[in-house]
Design a protein around this motif. Structure first.
Motif, short mmCIF file in Angstrom:
data_model
loop_
_atom_site.label_atom_id
_atom_site.label_comp_id
_atom_site.label_asym_id
_atom_site.label_seq_id
_atom_site.Cartn_x
_atom_site.Cartn_y
_atom_site.Cartn_z
N GLY A 49 0.82 -1.21 0.00
CA GLY A 49 0.00 0.00 0.00
C GLY A 49 0.84 1.25 0.00
N GLY A 89 -4.01 3.79 -1.29
CA GLY A 89 -4.62 2.53 -1.68
C GLY A 89 -3.79 1.37 -1.19
N ASN A 90 -4.39 0.20 -1.18
CA ASN A 90 -3.69 -0.99 -0.75
C ASN A 90 -4.29 -2.21 -1.44
OD1 ASN A 90 -5.74 -2.37 1.23
ND2 ASN A 90 -5.71 -0.20 1.80
N MET A 91 -3.52 -3.27 -1.48
CA MET A 91 -3.96 -4.53 -2.05
C MET A 91 -3.48 -5.67 -1.15
SD MET A 91 -5.31 -6.65 -4.23
CE MET A 91 -5.65 -5.88 -5.82
N PRO A 94 -8.62 -5.44 -2.64
CA PRO A 94 -8.12 -4.08 -2.87
C PRO A 94 -8.92 -3.08 -2.04
CG PRO A 94 -9.53 -4.72 -4.68
CD PRO A 94 -9.46 -5.91 -3.75
N GLY A 95 -8.29 -1.98 -1.70
CA GLY A 95 -8.96 -0.94 -0.92
C GLY A 95 -8.40 0.43 -1.23
N MET A 96 -9.23 1.45 -1.01
CA MET A 96 -8.82 2.83 -1.20
C MET A 96 -9.29 3.67 -0.03
SD MET A 96 -9.34 3.65 -5.26
CE MET A 96 -8.45 5.19 -5.04
N GLU A 97 -8.57 4.74 0.25
CA GLU A 97 -8.91 5.63 1.35
C GLU A 97 -8.56 7.06 0.98
OE1 GLU A 97 -7.82 6.28 6.11
OE2 GLU A 97 -6.83 4.72 4.93
N SER A 119 -13.52 5.46 2.76
CA SER A 119 -12.76 4.25 2.49
C SER A 119 -13.67 3.25 1.79
CB SER A 119 -12.19 3.64 3.77
OG SER A 119 -13.22 3.18 4.62
N ASP A 149 -13.53 -0.94 0.42
CA ASP A 149 -12.83 -2.22 0.31
C ASP A 149 -13.69 -3.21 -0.46
OD1 ASP A 149 -10.29 -2.17 2.15
OD2 ASP A 149 -11.87 -1.16 3.29
#
Length: 928
Positions: free
Chosen positions: A730, A746-748, A773-776, A790, A792
């Protein structure tokens, strides 16, 4: 979704004008060199002030190459740049930017070394916001504007290179902060959140960040990015004692209430904390920091902290609210005392108690896929339970010399619990034919008592890198539990047959362990050190099961069932000897080693012959560090739990019967991990990535069978070939425009699991993939408007090598939105909307739900000490919590009844009283 879209439009309506305004401003840039050596000067402070009144406009720090760029400067205004760095003379220059010449390049600036060798003294007309003092980064608190009600955590969020997540964990330039000091001394323990979430920002003069000297003393070759950071907060003059905390009380509709308080008082080196609370709102009465950190509770050595997705908290098994499911009422309290004697001995005493009552109404649907059939089981469960716990403990730490410390941490705990449950279960085939149904009424009551102690001894030597440590842990825990089951069961294949179960299952368990570790490090030269570690552990597990049938006439449970009763007394020794080398080559540190392991276990049963198990293993291990990258490989050994070994059938649920296996072997897990972290100071980007994998031999797998009536039996067995791999990466980037701050990231996360399924004599390896995956994004406009969002997405898929099982897949989506508006003055509007979606939920269960909470707070009294908040919980009245998961060859859906919509009116008073006198008399605790 409408709320999320409106939040996004609201965000961009503010964000776009700020970008437009930023594009109309100027910038300043240059390169800083040491005049004498011509070397680059990194981390110098470049601050820009208005020339007329010396009000700071903005600032930046030079990068590793000495270059700097200061954007966002106003045009057509006389400005002054002030460049400061310890050991060098201050550089000043006035300038003015215009629309025609919006950029000014100062070129190479040769900084002249100062003739004043006292680096602790720096006098300038304009106080620099950031100053580097040797290896210490110092922030001037007054240069960063905060609200009157702001705490230290809010101040830290304003500092460049400092990030604070929602749990309060602090990172400085990508490195974690493990300790906070106040005026150079530990403040209510070493955990950062004690100070960050309780000390007001307006009493802080300086924030100093440095490498942890204790960590470096323990491991001089620690990788740069792994060195924990220490923050030292210096109080403004005259503040050496005080009190802080909060008191609150609230009432709401549908008989909802909350009440509580936590008061912390400190004077010199002594601190006292008192806590009390009660509510029926399904949540902890205090946040994570309040319970674990405030008052130095962490200093007693109690380190078992539990949290769940709903924000519930427990401390070493003692619930502080919100830990269960359903609708809960929680009460509790405690007291804590810390002091340091004149000789430097640290003393801690504490007492906790917690009481929790839970009303659970839950539906569980299980869909199990077989080669030519599908079994669908639905269970409706209603349970009322109560638990109560008490814990007394303390800690004494002696400084036996400048290089030697000794500490002991004794503790005693008492607990009690009971639960009454009624569960109705029925099972069908895919064609609708009913296989079974069961009504099971269960009553459980139990009590436990435990004693433990930790001993730690640490000895450093004058020779750099030489170190001796001893760690010893002793735990003894005894528990008694009575479980009564009255079950009525009907099995429909081939013909309807009814059975009854009426029994008492009594469990008497005593566990004892002593664990010792002796470690020694000897430096052989500047690059190579030898390490030796000896671990020795003795354990004894005494587990006695006795099952009784009820007398048909008296109802007393006095007839023992030999086939369902047995005793196990397991004792053994686990000994390790690990030797290795630590070899440092420039930026690379290699630590190869080898571990010799001896495990000797004696299992003594009441009804079967004793079983002795003797094992000897030789395991390699390796640790490699290169700059921000860490790689490690090791092997772990874990014997099965005593309850798995009991050769006794657990028939308390006649539809799910479990067997023990006295022949189980220890599990051997080969583990590989890799971690990478970096903070780009120039671009304000935080990168992180990690990978973890393990191969498990003699892993404990449940071998299951399902008969024609849908009755399942399971037995633990050892299997090989089970392994898992997970990875996560991320990044988070910060943008700052004047008084406004934006963050986006973001992260995965990817997980892979390969495990063996044993069912009805068939076996198949399942391969489960989970992509998440996610975003913030977060925005703060001058503390007047805050938005965060956020999102997910999770997709999980399981495939099977044997076509006896169908491939499975599920998807979930989670969205969390928050808005805070601080307008007009002393009024705070806030709302949160959380949305969950689960694909393909079972018929009759809800596949999505949203929870909208909103509130308005009035701040009043001096320095906004008091708050009156009107809030509404679950405005959409969804009243449920639902989730879905894949396990083995089945999909399970859980739907739990939660609190219904209700309103609350809560009054909170924040205690903030620090030092000094007012009007010739001492400040009172509740000073208005």
């Amino acid at each position: 979704m409408k709320y999320v879209l409106l939040s996004g439009l609201f965000l961009f309506s503010f964000f776009i004008p700020e970008l437009k305004a930023q594009s109309q401003k100027g910038e300043l840039k240059g390169l800083l060199l040491d005049e004498a050596t011509k070397g680059a000067l990194p981390y110098a402070t470049v601050a820009v002030y208005t020339a007329a009144d010396t009000v700071m406009v903005t600032y930046r720090m030079s990068d590793e190459k000495g270059s700097f760029r200061v954007p966002g400067l106003p045009l057509d205004q006389q400005l002054r740049v002030v460049i400061t760095m310890m050991g060098f003379k201050v550089y000043r220059k006035e300038f003015k930017l215009t629309p025609d010449q919006a950029s000014l390049d100062l070129g190479v600036i040769n900084m002249e070394q100062s003739s004043n060798l006292l680096n602790e003294v720096l006098i300038v007309a304009e106080t620099p916001p950031v100053l580097v003092r040797n290896d210490t980064l110092e922030f001037n608190a007054s240069s960063f504007k905060t609200l009157p009600t702001a705490l230290v955590e809010d101040l830290l969020r304003k500092l460049p290179g400092v990030t604070v997540d929602q749990q309060g964990n602090i990172m400085v330039y990508g490195k974690s902060v493990q300790k906070i000091l106040v005026d150079g001394k530990e403040f209510f323990g070493s955990d950062p959140k004690i100070a960050t979430r309780n000390l007001p920002a307006n009493v802080i003069d300086k924030v100093q960040v440095m490498n942890d000297p204790e960590a470096l003393r323990r491991d001089p070759d620690m990788p740069f990015m792994e060195i924990p950071q220490v923050i030292n907060l210096t109080f403004k003059k005259g503040i050496k004692k005080g009190a802080f905390g909060k008191l609150y009380g609230g009432a709401g509709t549908k008989e909802r209430y909350e009440v509580g308080g936590i008061v912390n008082m400190f004077r010199d080196t002594s601190q006292v904390s008192i806590i009390g609370y009660s509510n029926n709102l399904n949540r902890a009465s205090f946040d994570f920091a309040d319970i674990r950190r405030i008052g130095g509770f962490a200093r007693s050595g109690f380190n078992s902290i539990g949290m769940n997705s709903n924000g519930g908290i427990s401390v070493n098994g003692i619930s502080f609210g919100g830990m269960g499911q359903g609708i809960q009422q929680s009460s509790g309290g405690g007291a804590n005392f810390n002091t340091v004697t004149k000789r430097g001995t640290k003393v801690n005493l504490q007492y906790f108690f917690g009481d929790s009552r839970e009303d659970l109404n839950q539906v569980v649907n299980s869909e199990q896929f077989l080669k030519s059939d599908t079994l669908n089981s639905r269970r409706n469960r209603r349970q009322i339970s109560r638990s109560e716990s008490h814990r007394i403990g303390g800690k004494i730490e002696w400084k036996l010399g400048p290089l030697t410390t000794l500490s002991i941490n004794p503790s005693v705990q008492f607990s009690y619990h009971n639960a009454n449950q009624n569960a109705y279960t029925n099972t069908f085939r895919h064609n609708g034919n009913r296989l079974n149904e069961s009504t099971n009424e269960e009553n459980i009551s139990g009590e436990g008592m435990g004693f433990g102690n930790l001993l730690q001894f640490e000895r450093s030597f004058e020779k750099k890198g030489r170190r001796l440590t001893l760690f010893s842990r002793m735990n003894q825990y005894s528990s008694l539990q009575d479980q009564i089951n009255e079950a009525e069961n009907i099995f429909y294949q081939p013909d309807p047959t009814a059975t009854l179960l009426d029994q008492l299952r009594n469990t008497d368990q005593n566990d004892f362990e002593v664990y010792n570790t002796l470690s020694y490090t000897e430096p052989l030269n500047e690059a190579v050190s030898a390490t030796f570690t000896l671990n020795s552990e003795y354990f004894n597990n005494d587990n006695v099961l006795a099952t009784y049938l009820a007398d048909p006439e008296t109802g007393a449970y006095d007839t023992i069932v030999p086939g369902l009763s047995n005793g196990l007394d397991r004792s053994g020794w686990r000994n390790y000897f690990t030797s290795g080398l630590r070899w440092k080559i420039k930026d690379v540190t290699l630590q190869p080693g080898i571990r010799f392991t001896a495990l000797n276990i004696n299992n003594r049963f009441q009804t079967i012959p004793d079983i002795k198990q003797n094992y000897f293993y030789v395991f390699p291990n390796l640790n490699v560090n290169w700059k921000q990258l860490n790689f490690s490989y090791n092997v772990n050994l874990q014997e099965p739990m005593a309850t798995y070994l009991q050769p006794v059938v657990d028939n308390t649920n006649p539809l799910f019967i479990s067997y023990g296996n006295p022949s189980l072997k220890p599990t051997v897990a080969n583990t590989l991990s890799m971690n990478y972290r970096k903070f780009d100071n120039k671009k304000s980007i935080n990168y992180n990535a990690n990978m973890y994998g393990t191969v498990r031999n003699n892993f404990i797998t449940r071998a299951r069978t399902i008969d024609e009536n849908g009755v399942q039996t399971s037995r633990p067995v050892n299997t090989d070939g089970n392994w898992m791999l997970s990875g996560r990466g991320g990044l988070m980037k910060d943008f700052k425009y004047d008084k406004n701050k934006f963050s986006i990231g973001g992260n995965m996360q990817v997980n892979y699991d390969r495990s063996l399924i044993l069912l009805n004599g068939s076996q198949s390896f399942s391969q489960s993939w989970n992509f998440r995956p996610g975003m913030e994004a977060r925005m703060n406009l001058d503390d007047k408007l805050e938005l965060s969002q956020s999102f997910d997405v999770s997709h999980r898929r399981s495939t099977y090598e044997n076509n006896a099982f169908n491939n499975l897949s599920i998807s979930t989506r989670i969205s969390k939105s928050e808005i805070v508006v601080r307008m007009p003055k002393r009024i705070v509007w806030e709302a949160t909307f959380d949305y969950w979606y689960n694909s393909n939920m079972a018929p009759g269960l809800q596949n999505s739900y949203g929870r909208l909470n909103a509130g308005v707070t009035l701040l009043f009294m001096k320095n906004d000490r008091a708050q009156l908040k009107l809030s509404v919980y679950d405005l959409l009245d969804q009243n449920i919590s639902a989730n879905r998961l894949i396990r083995e060859n089945l999909i399970e859906d859980y739907q739990t009844e939660m609190l219904t919509r209700h309103g609350m009116l809560t009054f909170t008073y924040n205690i903030r009283n620090f030092g000094g006198k007012v009007g010739g008399r001492q400040n009172s605790l509740f000073r208005f």
